[in-house]
Design a protein around this motif. Structure first.
Motif, PDB file in Angstrom:
ATOM      1  N   ASN A 288       0.840  -1.212   0.000  1.00 49.87           N
ATOM      2  CA  ASN A 288       0.000   0.000   0.000  1.00 49.87           C
ATOM      3  C   ASN A 288       0.869   1.253   0.000  1.00 49.87           C
ATOM      4  N   ASP A 316       4.922   6.158   4.965  1.00 52.16           N
ATOM      5  CA  ASP A 316       5.223   6.580   3.595  1.00 52.16           C
ATOM      6  C   ASP A 316       5.015   8.088   3.467  1.00 52.16           C
ATOM      7  N   SER A 347      -8.684   0.341  -7.091  1.00 52.99           N
ATOM      8  CA  SER A 347      -7.993   0.373  -5.803  1.00 52.99           C
ATOM      9  C   SER A 347      -8.171  -0.911  -5.019  1.00 52.99           C
ATOM     10  N   GLY A 350     -10.554  -3.344  -0.776  1.00 52.83           N
ATOM     11  CA  GLY A 350     -10.500  -2.861   0.594  1.00 52.83           C
ATOM     12  C   GLY A 350     -10.536  -3.996   1.588  1.00 52.83           C
ATOM     13  N   LEU A 353      -6.665  -4.411   4.517  1.00 49.76           N
ATOM     14  CA  LEU A 353      -6.492  -3.865   5.864  1.00 49.76           C
ATOM     15  C   LEU A 353      -7.441  -4.487   6.877  1.00 49.76           C
TER      16      LEU A 353
HETATM   17  P1  ADP Z   1      -7.105  -2.220  -1.222  1.00 55.04           P
HETATM   18  O1  ADP Z   1      -5.758  -1.559  -1.337  1.00 55.04           O
HETATM   19  O2  ADP Z   1      -7.191  -3.562  -1.795  1.00 55.04           O
HETATM   20  O3  ADP Z   1      -8.245  -1.318  -1.589  1.00 55.04           O
HETATM   21  P2  ADP Z   1      -6.695  -2.079   1.618  1.00 55.04           P
HETATM   22  O4  ADP Z   1      -7.578  -2.594   2.698  1.00 55.04           O
HETATM   23  O5  ADP Z   1      -5.280  -2.497   1.685  1.00 55.04           O
HETATM   24  O6  ADP Z   1      -7.383  -2.514   0.293  1.00 55.04           O
HETATM   25  O7  ADP Z   1      -6.786  -0.517   1.645  1.00 55.04           O
HETATM   26  C1  ADP Z   1      -8.032   0.148   1.742  1.00 55.04           C
HETATM   27  C2  ADP Z   1      -7.942   1.576   1.268  1.00 55.04           C
HETATM   28  O8  ADP Z   1      -7.154   2.354   2.137  1.00 55.04           O
HETATM   29  C3  ADP Z   1      -7.272   1.733  -0.083  1.00 55.04           C
HETATM   30  O9  ADP Z   1      -8.178   1.558  -1.111  1.00 55.04           O
HETATM   31  C4  ADP Z   1      -6.736   3.156  -0.010  1.00 55.04           C
HETATM   32  O10 ADP Z   1      -7.750   4.076  -0.346  1.00 55.04           O
HETATM   33  C5  ADP Z   1      -6.432   3.348   1.458  1.00 55.04           C
HETATM   34  N1  ADP Z   1      -4.982   3.173   1.787  1.00 55.04           N
HETATM   35  C6  ADP Z   1      -4.415   2.111   2.368  1.00 55.04           C
HETATM   36  N2  ADP Z   1      -3.102   2.312   2.582  1.00 55.04           N
HETATM   37  C7  ADP Z   1      -2.823   3.553   2.156  1.00 55.04           C
HETATM   38  C8  ADP Z   1      -1.631   4.369   2.112  1.00 55.04           C
HETATM   39  N3  ADP Z   1      -0.461   3.930   2.570  1.00 55.04           N
HETATM   40  N4  ADP Z   1      -1.748   5.612   1.600  1.00 55.04           N
HETATM   41  C9  ADP Z   1      -2.924   6.088   1.153  1.00 55.04           C
HETATM   42  N5  ADP Z   1      -4.096   5.371   1.153  1.00 55.04           N
HETATM   43  C10 ADP Z   1      -4.046   4.123   1.644  1.00 55.04           C
END
Ligand code: ADP
Length: 411
Positions: A288, A316, A347, A350, A353
């Protein structure tokens, strides 16, 4: 319990004095009120919920039978005893038919009167209990009904969430699949030309990329379903978190330049974890961080031991997390419509996380995030340390010592 209350109604003042004395002498803990007329009695009955009412039948003006009729309307639960003259069987029958609980003949036998009063009091007590039970049953039924309504609503919402999720899942799987299909068709056509090998290798790379995306999606879906059905099992072993991070970062950066490292350690940071699952969480945070920050900007991983806990952070300098995403970021199936990564690709679902949160929580730890748009993000994973059950006393000195490792990578 409340003191039972008895009302005696009689126009004969001598009897109206004698009867309460008899009752008070033979029955402990009762309160006796009196009235010398039916209208006077009705006033008292409206103010007090008597347990038993005793009334003479023959009274000037409103008689005992008329009074009984009014009592039936006002206080249908209150047993009423009527006093009849000697041999007045017809009146006694009339009283019983009118709803009297019992009748007492003159001259009044005190033992009979007290016995009848006691039976009436007992009846009243039972009626009260029945009423209370009925009331509590009704309340119970009502709360059950509410519970059923609530559960039905929850089921409907869960169903709706599942539908949304399925539509997102199919929506997410479609692009890599159609990309694969297109590439295969293109390769078939290009194979007929002379510059085929270069086109084939580019095509294969793209196909590999699509397959990877689908693999990640399918793996996430499987993890989410295992978590949901409680089939998610951790294989925990004592392990050094420094080693785990070092190993994962080496793999993550292989072929993409050196890692800047600062390790003020000496001591391992031990926790009892499922190494694969914790690596999965860290990898998800790293991917991410890479996905949401500009090329070349640094990503910093910090491992710190404070007290009985280890904190792992991934920072980051990227786009940061929009406020509307931030408040729901660890929730399952959460996805803000229209928020996509810069390269235009989707994206994701979700899921990453929310799975990470579950994994960390199942380890007895927790996960948190700090971010504001344009300022980058930092995710924290806090895990409990391994405490050796064989050592009696915990080495407080060692625990108080802050151990730290910092790795910085540029991607
Ligand atoms: P995915 O990336 O598959 O959508 P995640 O659960 O990993 O699922 O992330 C959920 C959302 O959180 C992402 O779609 C993004 O909008 C936001 N996100 C996660 N990590 C970051 C990051 N390091 N910087 C900015 N936005 C992030």
């Amino acid at each position: 319990m409340n003191t039972p209350q008895i009302l005696i109604v009689d126009d004969d003042t001598a009897l109206l004095q004698a009867l309460p004395q008899t009752v008070s002498l033979r029955m402990v803990e009762v309160r006796v009120d009196t009235s010398d007329s039916a209208p006077g009695a009705l006033e008292l009955i409206q103010e007090n919920d008597y347990d038993v009412i005793v009334s003479d039948i023959k009274m000037p003006g409103m008689d005992g039978l008329a009074l009984l009729e009014r009592i039936q309307e006002l206080r249908p639960e209150t047993p009423t005893l009527l006093i009849t003259g000697h041999g007045e069987h017809q009146l006694a029958i009339q009283a019983l038919r009118g709803g009297a609980y019992d009748y007492i003949q003159k001259p009044i036998d005190r033992d009979d009167l007290v016995a009848s009063l006691q039976r009436a009091l007992q009846t009243r007590r039972l009626r009260r209990q029945v009423k209370e039970l009925l009331l509590s049953l009704e309340l119970h039924a009502l709360s059950l009904e509410r519970l059923v309504q609530q559960r039905t609503q929850e089921l409907l919402e869960a169903n709706e969430a599942k539908d949304t999720f399925l539509s997102i899942a199919s929506h997410e799987l479609k692009p890599p699949l159609s990309s694969l299909k297109g590439k295969v068709q293109l390769l078939h056509r290009q194979l007929e030309h002379t510059d085929a090998p270069q086109v084939v290798s580019i095509g294969l790379l793209d196909m590999e990329h699509s397959i990877c995306r689908m693999e990640t999606l399918v793996k996430d879906l499987l993890d989410a379903s295992m978590i949901e059905t409680n089939m998610f099992i951790l294989h925990r072993k004592r392990c050094d978190l420094v080693e785990l991070c070092r190993h994962l970062l080496d793999e993550f950066t292989s072929g993409s330049g050196p890692i800047r490292t600062f390790e003020a350690l000496g001591e391992p940071i031990e926790a009892e974890v499922d190494a694969d699952r914790i690596s999965q969480v860290l990898l998800n945070l790293l991917l991410n961080a890479r996905k949401y920050s500009p090329k070349g900007s640094p990503i910093t991983v910090t491992l710190q031991q404070v007290g009985f806990e280890a904190t792992l952070s991934v920072r980051d300098r990227g786009v940061g997390i929009p406020a509307e995403v931030l408040s729901h970021i660890f929730e399952q199936y959460y996805r803000v419509p229209g928020i996509d990564v810069q390269d235009g690709s989707s994206s994701g679902m979700g899921l990453g996380l929310s799975i990470s949160r579950k994994i960390v929580e199942r380890h007895g730890g927790h996960i948190a995030v700090q971010s504001s748009p344009g300022q980058g993000s930092v995710f924290f994973i806090v895990l409990p340390l391994y405490i050796d059950p064989a050592t009696d006393a915990i080495d407080a000195g060692k625990l108080a010592h802050h151990t730290q490792a910092v790795w910085t990578i540029a991607h």
